[in-house]
Design an enzyme around this catalytic site. Structure first.
Site, PDB file in Angstrom:
ATOM      1  N   TYR A 114       0.848  -1.194   0.000  1.00  0.00           N
ATOM      2  CA  TYR A 114       0.000   0.000   0.000  1.00  0.00           C
ATOM      3  C   TYR A 114       0.887   1.250   0.000  1.00  0.00           C
ATOM      4  O   TYR A 114       0.699   2.174  -0.794  1.00  0.00           O
ATOM      5  CB  TYR A 114      -0.909  -0.017   1.232  1.00  0.00           C
ATOM      6  CG  TYR A 114      -1.768   1.217   1.395  1.00  0.00           C
ATOM      7  CD1 TYR A 114      -2.977   1.334   0.701  1.00  0.00           C
ATOM      8  CD2 TYR A 114      -1.390   2.258   2.241  1.00  0.00           C
ATOM      9  CE1 TYR A 114      -3.781   2.459   0.834  1.00  0.00           C
ATOM     10  CE2 TYR A 114      -2.184   3.385   2.394  1.00  0.00           C
ATOM     11  CZ  TYR A 114      -3.374   3.478   1.692  1.00  0.00           C
ATOM     12  OH  TYR A 114      -4.163   4.592   1.841  1.00  0.00           O
ATOM     13  N   SER A 129     -22.241  25.950  23.175  1.00  0.00           N
ATOM     14  CA  SER A 129     -21.300  26.992  22.787  1.00  0.00           C
ATOM     15  C   SER A 129     -21.603  28.229  23.624  1.00  0.00           C
ATOM     16  O   SER A 129     -22.481  28.200  24.479  1.00  0.00           O
ATOM     17  CB  SER A 129     -21.374  27.266  21.294  1.00  0.00           C
ATOM     18  OG  SER A 129     -22.695  27.448  20.920  1.00  0.00           O
ATOM     19  N   LYS A 189      -9.875  32.093  26.800  1.00  0.00           N
ATOM     20  CA  LYS A 189     -10.613  31.276  25.840  1.00  0.00           C
ATOM     21  C   LYS A 189      -9.590  30.665  24.888  1.00  0.00           C
ATOM     22  O   LYS A 189      -9.050  31.329  24.003  1.00  0.00           O
ATOM     23  CB  LYS A 189     -11.626  32.117  25.070  1.00  0.00           C
ATOM     24  CG  LYS A 189     -12.521  31.283  24.185  1.00  0.00           C
ATOM     25  CD  LYS A 189     -13.677  32.095  23.671  1.00  0.00           C
ATOM     26  CE  LYS A 189     -14.693  31.228  22.950  1.00  0.00           C
ATOM     27  NZ  LYS A 189     -14.162  30.504  21.806  1.00  0.00           N
ATOM     28  N   ARG A 234     -16.670  17.545  19.970  1.00  0.00           N
ATOM     29  CA  ARG A 234     -17.928  18.218  20.245  1.00  0.00           C
ATOM     30  C   ARG A 234     -18.982  17.860  19.192  1.00  0.00           C
ATOM     31  O   ARG A 234     -20.154  17.707  19.500  1.00  0.00           O
ATOM     32  CB  ARG A 234     -17.692  19.729  20.262  1.00  0.00           C
ATOM     33  CG  ARG A 234     -18.931  20.522  20.418  1.00  0.00           C
ATOM     34  CD  ARG A 234     -18.595  21.987  20.612  1.00  0.00           C
ATOM     35  NE  ARG A 234     -19.787  22.755  20.845  1.00  0.00           N
ATOM     36  CZ  ARG A 234     -20.594  23.187  19.900  1.00  0.00           C
ATOM     37  NH1 ARG A 234     -20.320  22.935  18.655  1.00  0.00           N
ATOM     38  NH2 ARG A 234     -21.677  23.865  20.197  1.00  0.00           N
ATOM     39  N   LYS A 239     -17.570  33.091  33.676  1.00  0.00           N
ATOM     40  CA  LYS A 239     -18.577  32.129  34.145  1.00  0.00           C
ATOM     41  C   LYS A 239     -19.020  32.511  35.545  1.00  0.00           C
ATOM     42  O   LYS A 239     -18.165  32.840  36.386  1.00  0.00           O
ATOM     43  CB  LYS A 239     -17.994  30.708  34.199  1.00  0.00           C
ATOM     44  CG  LYS A 239     -17.504  30.202  32.866  1.00  0.00           C
ATOM     45  CD  LYS A 239     -16.846  28.824  33.000  1.00  0.00           C
ATOM     46  CE  LYS A 239     -16.229  28.427  31.662  1.00  0.00           C
ATOM     47  NZ  LYS A 239     -15.343  27.266  31.780  1.00  0.00           N
ATOM     48  N   CYS A 273     -36.872  30.093 -10.633  1.00  0.00           N
ATOM     49  CA  CYS A 273     -35.490  30.584 -10.704  1.00  0.00           C
ATOM     50  C   CYS A 273     -34.526  29.485 -10.272  1.00  0.00           C
ATOM     51  O   CYS A 273     -34.547  29.048  -9.128  1.00  0.00           O
ATOM     52  CB  CYS A 273     -35.319  31.812  -9.820  1.00  0.00           C
ATOM     53  SG  CYS A 273     -33.603  32.347  -9.660  1.00  0.00           S
TER      54      CYS A 273
END
Ligand code: IVH
Length: 782
Positions: free
Chosen positions: A47, A93, A129, A150, A303, A451
């Site tokens: 391979y 999120s 963040k 996620r 938070k 259209c």
């Protein structure tokens, strides 16, 4: 000698092209057998030899590199590679804030929701963040058992083997006191150093480099072969958790401490701060340390520290009320505007799009930007050839902030907005007007279903990430398939995947190897089971975005109920004037009801001449408050116009099914009219029915059933004293109740506080049970 045996150096360009085509197909076949069927037919060595030969030919004839070249594939496509993991607790999120005022408003909102006085202290954590990708890692009895990306927040991909290779992730939890079962969540990222080394090595090997550390981290985590992931020095910061079998902390701050004690890395820059001023100071601090960090951060996450308060604050759709991301300011760059193209949206809206000389803004190459509408182009005086300033903030699509006038080339002309749709029909473009006849900035192609551009835009929306999210079916494929006449409506996509003739034809087409066709079919088949909210959103009805779709799904629960009600609503829809009144700023539902009642009763009154409309309204409809009177006066000007409008609105009073749709939280009359209009078209009804024949629509998550109010429809009216209306609503919904804005026969319970008016009266008239706020609290306390 066959081509296979010929040394690469002997190949003519034609032979090389043929050989690359053959290799692409052969390797793709091996990939399927290896990755999807677990049944390889050649050795790893053979391979690798095929891949090497492919690379050598490509190195000699770079202009012949195929789109489906095996060397361009980073692993194989997703669908078949990683199995799905349903997150026990959804991965949410965050809402974004960009200015000090928004951070201050975040603090104020929390205080309002929790009914805290200005003197009361609210503590927050301020965490960097991290700009990576989030990951949920499950531990049972302290042992790592599963890790998932996620994904769309509800379903992610199983990347356990890859996450095990990350040095920062403990395979067994250290210390003690961890719950038997816990999902630890955080960010997988790549340091600047690791990113630079990875790209240097890729460039050396002639492979594609990554645009930024975030993409590189994502690409590394999603390698099929965990050995490759292991070779990439990924890191992990823990900052949150999902399922946990026992509580382990009272505050976010304490929880971060626990995570560290169990062996996780946590962000050293995190702080615990107090009140709005603390939020602002933490942001400044983070901005100052940002340039010195070894990894990318794109803002600060605030938070609420107390977890019991987090619990009370709860969520709105997909974001928590108790956290927000304060993003660093947008990054800007200059480039040249090469052309302005016209795009036709799914509703016929005509959007000008800027084609730009490619430029990197904040680590991402930008080539296109929306120009919104004709007025925007005129206002900013944007001309083809201009040097423009481009801005990109967070994940938001890039914007053109303005032009650099000094750099304008001579002869640049103001942009002439086309008068006709660029589609083959060349239908005229019309300026959209409101129900009241005022012109808006929106221009639409009037071609509707005829259209082809609108049709295509509809399909594009249908397959987009937040709708059906069909992997392998992008704009290019959609355009090609619709040109061949294979796909005209959404159902055709699913029919295509079952049509052996078309599939065979596709495989015979240049650019579609066996693997890409297999992946396409897998991508389509994977969406035959679809959540109701995505199904609704995918229909692309105007004014029906994700939040509205989710609210509709939760209310109607099954697709059958939704479609039946929407069809019924289309036969009893609200008239335009009814809609306008319902949507008028300053006019609440009670005021609208009062105007309608007045119009229906039509009692002659003796009104002194020459009084203002506001005064007239005060005398004629005593139930209107001053705000409502002012709003009506501003809109209608004189009594005769008002009276006519009120009569028209009353004549356009909708029926029960329509009212049910409109009173779903987050829907409202305007969106309900769009839904009714959509389901009123035979064409759309057929489209929905055809689609349903291909799908299984998963009913919306069953609301809790083991509570006193589960399944009940509740209306809150009047003032609440122990909590805010928002908190009450959130609490009711969390307990499986539906909250409605208006009282009808379907209402089970009205919670009435002081000052309750027409809704209370209506409840009494209909014999609906009415309780006080204290009764409510006792009821939900169990
Ligand atoms: S908390 C419900 N904390 O930002 C709260 N997120 O826009 C969930 N992120 O998907 C997230 N650093 O990938 C949280 N300290 C931090 C974070 C953080 C980065 C990312 C994460 C999340 C995204 C939300």
């Amino acid at each position: 000698m066959s081509l296979i045996d010929r040394p690469v150096t002997d190949l003519t360009p034609d032979e090389a092209a043929a050989e690359l085509a053959r290799l692409a197909e052969e390797i793709a076949g091996h990939d399927i057998r290896y990755h999807q069927q677990d049944a390889p037919t050649i050795s790893d060595g053979d391979y690798d030899a095929l891949k090497r030969r492919n690379l050598e030919i490509e190195a000699r004839f770079p202009e012949l590199v195929r789109e489906d070249s095996p060397s361009l594939r980073v692993g194989a496509a997703r669908a078949a590679q990683f199995s799905a993991v349903i997150h026990g607790v959804p991965m949410l999120s965050l809402d974004n804030a960009f200015a000090d005022e928004e951070a201050i408003e975040f603090d104020a909102r929390i205080r309002r929701f929790l009914r805290l006085g200005p003197g009361e202290l609210v503590a927050y954590t301020a965490e960097p963040k991290i700009d990576g990708l989030s990951c949920s890692i499950r531990y049972e009895k302290g042992q790592l058992v599963q890790a998932a990306t996620r994904g769309d927040g509800r379903v992610g991909e199983d990347v356990t083997a890859n996450v095990r290779t990350i040095a920062d992730v403990p395979k067994a939890l250290a210390g003690s006191g961890w719950p038997d079962e816990i999902e630890v969540r955080g960010e997988v990222y790549l340091s600047h150093e690791a990113f630079a080394a990875l790209n240097a090595a890729a460039a050396e090997a002639g492979q594609k480099t990554y645009a930024n550390p975030r993409n590189a981290a994502a690409g590394s985590l999603r390698q099929i072969d965990a050995r490759i992931t292991a070779s990439r020095p990924l890191s992990f910061f823990a900052y949150a958790w999902g399922i946990h079998s026992a509580p382990f902390a009272a505050t976010q701050w304490e929880a971060l401490g626990k995570l560290a004690a169990w062996g996780f890395s946590t962000t050293p820059q995190s702080e615990r701060v107090e009140n709005a001023q603390g939020l602002l100071a933490a942001y400044q601090q983070m901005e100052a340390v940002r340039p010195h960090l070894a990894y990318d951060i794109d803002g600060v996450v605030y938070k609420v520290d107390r977890l019991d308060w987090q619990q009370r604050l709860g969520f709105v759709t997909r974001t928590p009320r108790w956290a927000i991301a304060r993003k660093f300011p947008a990054q800007r760059a200059r480039t040249i505007l090469e052309a302005i193209d016209i795009q036709v949206g799914r509703t016929g809206a005509i959007t000008p799009v800027a084609r730009l000389q490619p430029v990197t803004v904040g680590g991402v190459v930008v080539e296109n930007a929306t120009l919104h509408n004709a007025d925007e182009i005129a206002r900013k005086d944007i001309r083809v050839g201009d040097t423009v300033v481009l801005q990109r903030a967070g994940d938001v699509i890039p914007q053109i902030v303005g032009v650099v006038p000094e750099e304008r080339p001579p002869g640049a002309e103001p942009f002439a907005f086309p008068t006709h749709c660029p589609c083959p029909l060349h239908t005229p473009i019309a300026k959209e007007t409101t129900a009241a006849g005022a012109e808006t900035v929106v221009r639409r192609c009037t071609g509707e279903f005829a259209c082809p551009f609108q049709k295509l835009a509809h399909l594009r929306h249908f397959v987009s990430r937040r709708a059906f999210d069909i992997e392998g079916l992008g704009e290019k494929q959609l355009t090609a398939f619709s040109e061949r006449g294979w796909i005209a409506e959404p159902a055709d996509i699913f029919r295509l995947a079952r049509d052996p003739e078309k599939i065979a034809e596709l495989k015979a087409t240049e650019g579609y190897g066996e693997l890409s066709v297999a992946n396409l079919i897998a991508g389509i088949d994977a969406r035959r089971d679809i959540a109701l909210d995505r199904f609704i959103y995918g229909l692309g009805i105007r004014h029906v975005g994700e939040t509205t779709s989710l609210a509709l799904a939760r209310h109607f629960e099954t697709v059958e109920t939704f479609v039946t009600t929407a069809k019924a609503a289309s036969e009893q829809t609200a008239g335009p004037m009814f809609a306008e009144l319902s949507d008028l700023d300053g006019l609440g539902p009670t005021a609208v009801e009062a105007v309608l009642a007045f119009a229906r009763a039509r009692q002659p009154m003796l009104i002194p001449p020459d009084i203002s409309l506001e005064e007239h309204l005060r005398l004629a409809i005593p139930k209107l408050n001053s705000k409502a009177r002012a709003a009506l006066a501003a809109r209608f000007g004189d009594w005769a116009s008002f009276e006519a409008a009120a009569a028209e609105a009353a004549a356009g009073t909708p029926g029960e099914a329509f009212v049910e749709v409109a009173s779903v939280d987050a829907v409202g009359v305007v969106a309900a009219r769009m839904i009714a209009e959509f389901f009123g078209e035979d064409h759309n009804r057929a489209l929905v029915d055809n689609l349903l024949a291909e799908l299984r629509v998963i009913p919306a998550e069953r609301p809790k059933t083991d509570t006193a109010v589960a399944g009940k429809t509740i209306v809150f009216t009047g003032a609440l004293e122990k909590m805010t209306r928002d908190e009450a609503k959130a609490q009711a919904e969390a307990l499986g109740a539906k909250v409605s804005g208006s009282v009808s026969k379907k209402t089970d319970l009205v919670v009435a506080g002081p000052g309750a008016g027409s809704k209370l009266a209506e409840a009494t008239r209909l014999g609906v049970q009415v309780i006080t706020e204290d009764d409510w609290l006792a009821l939900v306390a169990g």
